[in-house]
Design an enzyme around this catalytic site. Sequence first.
Site, PDB file in Angstrom:
ATOM      1  N   LYS A  73       0.827  -1.201   0.000  1.00  0.00           N
ATOM      2  CA  LYS A  73       0.000   0.000   0.000  1.00  0.00           C
ATOM      3  C   LYS A  73       0.867   1.259   0.000  1.00  0.00           C
ATOM      4  O   LYS A  73       0.600   2.219  -0.742  1.00  0.00           O
ATOM      5  CB  LYS A  73      -0.919  -0.001   1.222  1.00  0.00           C
ATOM      6  CG  LYS A  73      -1.996  -1.076   1.196  1.00  0.00           C
ATOM      7  CD  LYS A  73      -2.844  -1.008   2.456  1.00  0.00           C
ATOM      8  CE  LYS A  73      -3.951  -2.036   2.456  1.00  0.00           C
ATOM      9  NZ  LYS A  73      -4.777  -1.961   3.694  1.00  0.00           N
ATOM     10  N   ALA A 102      -1.159   1.211   6.505  1.00  0.00           N
ATOM     11  CA  ALA A 102      -1.395   0.219   7.551  1.00  0.00           C
ATOM     12  C   ALA A 102      -2.337  -0.856   7.043  1.00  0.00           C
ATOM     13  O   ALA A 102      -3.137  -0.637   6.140  1.00  0.00           O
ATOM     14  CB  ALA A 102      -1.975   0.881   8.804  1.00  0.00           C
ATOM     15  N   ASP A 103      -2.217  -2.032   7.648  1.00  0.00           N
ATOM     16  CA  ASP A 103      -3.133  -3.118   7.333  1.00  0.00           C
ATOM     17  C   ASP A 103      -3.354  -3.931   8.607  1.00  0.00           C
ATOM     18  O   ASP A 103      -2.432  -4.096   9.411  1.00  0.00           O
ATOM     19  CB  ASP A 103      -2.579  -4.022   6.234  1.00  0.00           C
ATOM     20  CG  ASP A 103      -3.638  -4.976   5.697  1.00  0.00           C
ATOM     21  OD1 ASP A 103      -4.623  -4.500   5.113  1.00  0.00           O
ATOM     22  OD2 ASP A 103      -3.477  -6.202   5.868  1.00  0.00           O
ATOM     23  N   THR A 104      -4.583  -4.417   8.794  1.00  0.00           N
ATOM     24  CA  THR A 104      -4.945  -5.146  10.009  1.00  0.00           C
ATOM     25  C   THR A 104      -5.541  -6.502   9.646  1.00  0.00           C
ATOM     26  O   THR A 104      -6.372  -6.599   8.736  1.00  0.00           O
ATOM     27  CB  THR A 104      -5.974  -4.338  10.834  1.00  0.00           C
ATOM     28  OG1 THR A 104      -5.402  -3.075  11.190  1.00  0.00           O
ATOM     29  CG2 THR A 104      -6.342  -5.086  12.113  1.00  0.00           C
ATOM     30  N   ALA A 139      -0.018  -3.928  10.907  1.00  0.00           N
ATOM     31  CA  ALA A 139       1.313  -3.574  10.395  1.00  0.00           C
ATOM     32  C   ALA A 139       1.275  -2.172   9.822  1.00  0.00           C
ATOM     33  O   ALA A 139       0.262  -1.746   9.249  1.00  0.00           O
ATOM     34  CB  ALA A 139       1.764  -4.564   9.325  1.00  0.00           C
TER      35      ALA A 139
END
Length: 247
Positions: A73, A102-104, A139
């Site tokens: 991203k 960010a990624d969850t 992250a």
Amino acid sequence: MEYRSPQTAAPSPVRCPFLQVRPLVLASSSPRRQDFLRDQGLDFRILPARTEEVRPVPEEDPHGYVLRTARSKAENVRSSLMAELASFPSRSGSPAPLVLAADTIVVLDGGILGKPADRSEAVAMLEHLAGRVHTVITACCLWPAEDPAPCAEFADSTDVRFAPWPRELLEAYAATGEPLDKAGAYGIQGKGAFLVERIEGSWSTVVGLPVSRVMRALLDCGALLSPACPAPAHAGTTALPQQGEPL
């Protein structure tokens, strides 16, 4: 004559304890992540990443997967910014923007739970989580637009225990529609708060942005200054472009 001490004017409140010295671009349309940054008094531009969904590769560790997704991203938005900056050069000496992506994900028994496709899949996910402990990993990747590599990337984990709610209640929650756009089919900051019995770790990580670690990374990457830090040569008031305007 009665002595009265002079009145001292109360100091004006500061917007935040940090000085922002570099433009920030959030590579996400998540209202929750935006709220976290606004709560810290930060100015930022919203430029969601336009990438295809990253799929885990065989035997890939969940931490490695979510880090790879966040980096993808950030790289996508950085490329867009570089093309934009080439067409609209920044003022001489002004800092280039810093991208925050960010990624969850939700992990149960080593498997990754994404966003449910529909209400029935949401109920199935919630039943798997009920009465058990799962892990939420968020992250983050921070990438200066002018650099060939990120200045910081990390993954933060929080363990979450669900109460053993019955299926009927899980179906009623799924019917609210809230689970459909959330990894693991619940939102701890919304109607789904009742599902959670306790957590071990950062609440903001579960919501989608580990705020403490992000602020530390912004300091380390030179986007922010604290009162104890000396100002760099380019420090000062930085006018940030509005969403949709060239940087």
